[in-house]
Scaffold this motif. Structure first.
Motif, PDB file in Angstrom:
ATOM      1  N   LYS A  75       0.867  -1.178   0.000  1.00 28.97           N
ATOM      2  CA  LYS A  75       0.000   0.000   0.000  1.00 28.97           C
ATOM      3  C   LYS A  75       0.905   1.229   0.000  1.00 28.97           C
ATOM      4  CE  LYS A  75      -3.106  -2.389   3.273  1.00 28.97           C
ATOM      5  NZ  LYS A  75      -2.133  -3.493   3.558  1.00 28.97           N
ATOM      6  N   TYR A  78       3.593   1.886   2.923  1.00 31.65           N
ATOM      7  CA  TYR A  78       3.446   0.739   3.828  1.00 31.65           C
ATOM      8  C   TYR A  78       4.779   0.016   3.912  1.00 31.65           C
ATOM      9  CZ  TYR A  78       1.443  -3.544   5.833  1.00 31.65           C
ATOM     10  OH  TYR A  78       1.158  -4.611   6.647  1.00 31.65           O
ATOM     11  N   ASN A 102       2.084   3.385   7.350  1.00 28.70           N
ATOM     12  CA  ASN A 102       0.951   3.020   6.508  1.00 28.70           C
ATOM     13  C   ASN A 102       0.045   4.245   6.407  1.00 28.70           C
ATOM     14  OD1 ASN A 102      -1.299   1.943   5.243  1.00 28.70           O
ATOM     15  ND2 ASN A 102      -1.326   0.077   6.468  1.00 28.70           N
ATOM     16  N   ASN A 105      -3.200   4.479   8.307  1.00 26.29           N
ATOM     17  CA  ASN A 105      -3.232   4.711   9.756  1.00 26.29           C
ATOM     18  C   ASN A 105      -4.107   5.899  10.124  1.00 26.29           C
ATOM     19  OD1 ASN A 105      -1.504   2.592  10.181  1.00 26.29           O
ATOM     20  ND2 ASN A 105       0.254   3.823  10.806  1.00 26.29           N
ATOM     21  N   ARG A 112       0.836   8.562  10.298  1.00 25.87           N
ATOM     22  CA  ARG A 112       1.231   7.651   9.208  1.00 25.87           C
ATOM     23  C   ARG A 112       2.290   6.674   9.681  1.00 25.87           C
ATOM     24  NH1 ARG A 112       5.511   7.766   5.834  1.00 25.87           N
ATOM     25  NH2 ARG A 112       6.033   9.899   6.415  1.00 25.87           N
TER      26      ARG A 112
END
Length: 383
Positions: A75, A78, A102, A105, A112
């Motif tokens: 992602k 990620y 991520n 988040n 993040r």
């Protein structure tokens, strides 16, 4: 650590609130610490990961698809990272910053990236502190551009641009305010109106010398007529969506600072009268990657430091044309050759910076009795 305490090992745990009490948000002190840090980098008194001792860290990512049920897949942003480092001088300590990242988040109310920092005795490897590292990382990420502003900006800059008004943009604003009270106009290019509004509110609360805020619809509009142009966007999911800066938009004498993805055409970087190229640590970028071509432009890379490396491999410039901020701090290299020279400062982020600022916060915690002591063992079960 005091060798007399072994084999007992106590670890000082510092929460985010503990670190705030320790002064982690003191930008001026953080910039001063980064100056000490880069003086040591310039002297070679440091070590990072890998056989070269200059690797940013070890990244674990995930595949695009998997046949295993529930297996994580790729992602945007990620990844999991482990970033070991040693810093000498008065710090004389090892550390490992770790984080998981991520973009999704934020839907859960999380940043993040969630970061932690472990400090280790440089001789035994015994841990002596474990601390929250989001504020440590954010502050040092702003303080390194702040150090660049201290040494590389024109004497009296008036206008600064923030492209990417997120957390990195906020700490860059704190650094601009700390170093150059002459800056009164801030130009902003963001992806969402809420992000821009939140950034302006943050500046009004923390940077009182900023008097005018100009919202820009393009990188071109933001960059034009600015004395300092800061890029702090996260990597775009689509390569072409990363910000592109055309040299025609850059004001003579401007300082360009990139802590994240930034696309530039580097075909004219050989003009040393016009450009000065400066790195936090060029050896970290050499071999990091060979770069990618922007579909409508040649000779561009997502990280400016990698762009320096690409320009060397393409024989546009030589490695001797890359200056190191550590050499500038130590007086070995002039910060700029003229007030008209455009400075491009590549900031990739070094775990040694986290070790430096984390150690300063740890020392403050010890001095002021802050934190929670955790015992690893009094005597190891097996040794």
């Amino acid at each position: 650590m005091d060798e007399n305490i072994f084999p007992n090992i106590d670890i000082l745990f510092l929460s985010e609130q503990d670190l705030i009490s320790c002064g982690v948000k003191d930008m001026k002190k953080c910039i001063d610490t980064m100056e000490e840090h880069f003086s040591l980098i310039g002297k070679g008194d440091y070590r990072m990961g890998g056989s070269s001792g200059n690797e940013h860290g070890l990244k674990m990512g995930f595949p695009e698809t998997s046949e295993i049920n529930g297996f994580p897949t790729n992602k945007p942003d990620y990844r999991f990272m482990a970033m070991p480092a040693y810093l000498g001088g008065k710090f004389h300590t090892c550390g490992i910053k770790t984080y998981g990242s991520n973009q999704e988040n934020r839907k859960k109310g999380l940043p993040r990236s969630v970061l932690m920092l472990q400090l280790l005795d440089s001789q035994t490897g015994a841990p002596y502190s474990y601390m929250s590292a989001n504020l440590i990382s954010s502050m040092r990420t702003g303080a390194v551009p702040g150090l660049g502003i201290r040494h590389l900006a024109v004497k009296e800059p008036k206008t600064a641009s923030i492209i990417g008004p997120g957390v990195m943009g906020r700490t860059a604003a704190l650094a601009i305010y700390a170093e150059k009270k002459s800056v009164s106009t801030i130009k902003i290019k963001g992806r969402s109106q809420k992000g821009i509004d939140d950034f302006i509110l943050f500046c009004k609360e923390n940077c009182p010398t900023f008097k005018e805020f100009m919202i820009c619809n393009s990188v071109e509009e933001a960059a034009k007529d600015s004395d300092i142009v800061y890029f702090g966007t996260t990597n775009a999911a689509v390569f072409e969506d990363n910000p592109f800066l055309d040299e025609k938009w850059i004001k003579p004498g401007a300082l360009i600072i990139s802590t994240s993805a930034l696309l530039m055409n580097h075909k004219n970087w050989s003009d040393t009268k016009k450009y000065k190229l400066i790195c936090d640590d060029y050896k970290m970028y050499a071999g990091w990657g060979t770069g990618r071509e922007f579909p409508t432009q040649k000779n561009v890379s997502t990280l400016i430091g990698m762009g320096f490396y690409d320009a060397i491999t393409e024989k546009i410039i030589t490695e001797e044309q890359i200056s190191e901020i550590g050499d500038i701090v130590n007086g070995k290299t002039a910060p700029r050759d003229s007030e008209q020279q455009i400075i491009i400062f590549a900031v990739g982020g070094m775990p040694t910076e986290d070790v430096a600022w984390g150690r300063v916060c740890y020392d403050s915690a010890i001095k002021n009795g802050i934190g929670t002591t955790l015992n690893l063992w009094h005597t190891p079960e097996w040794s």
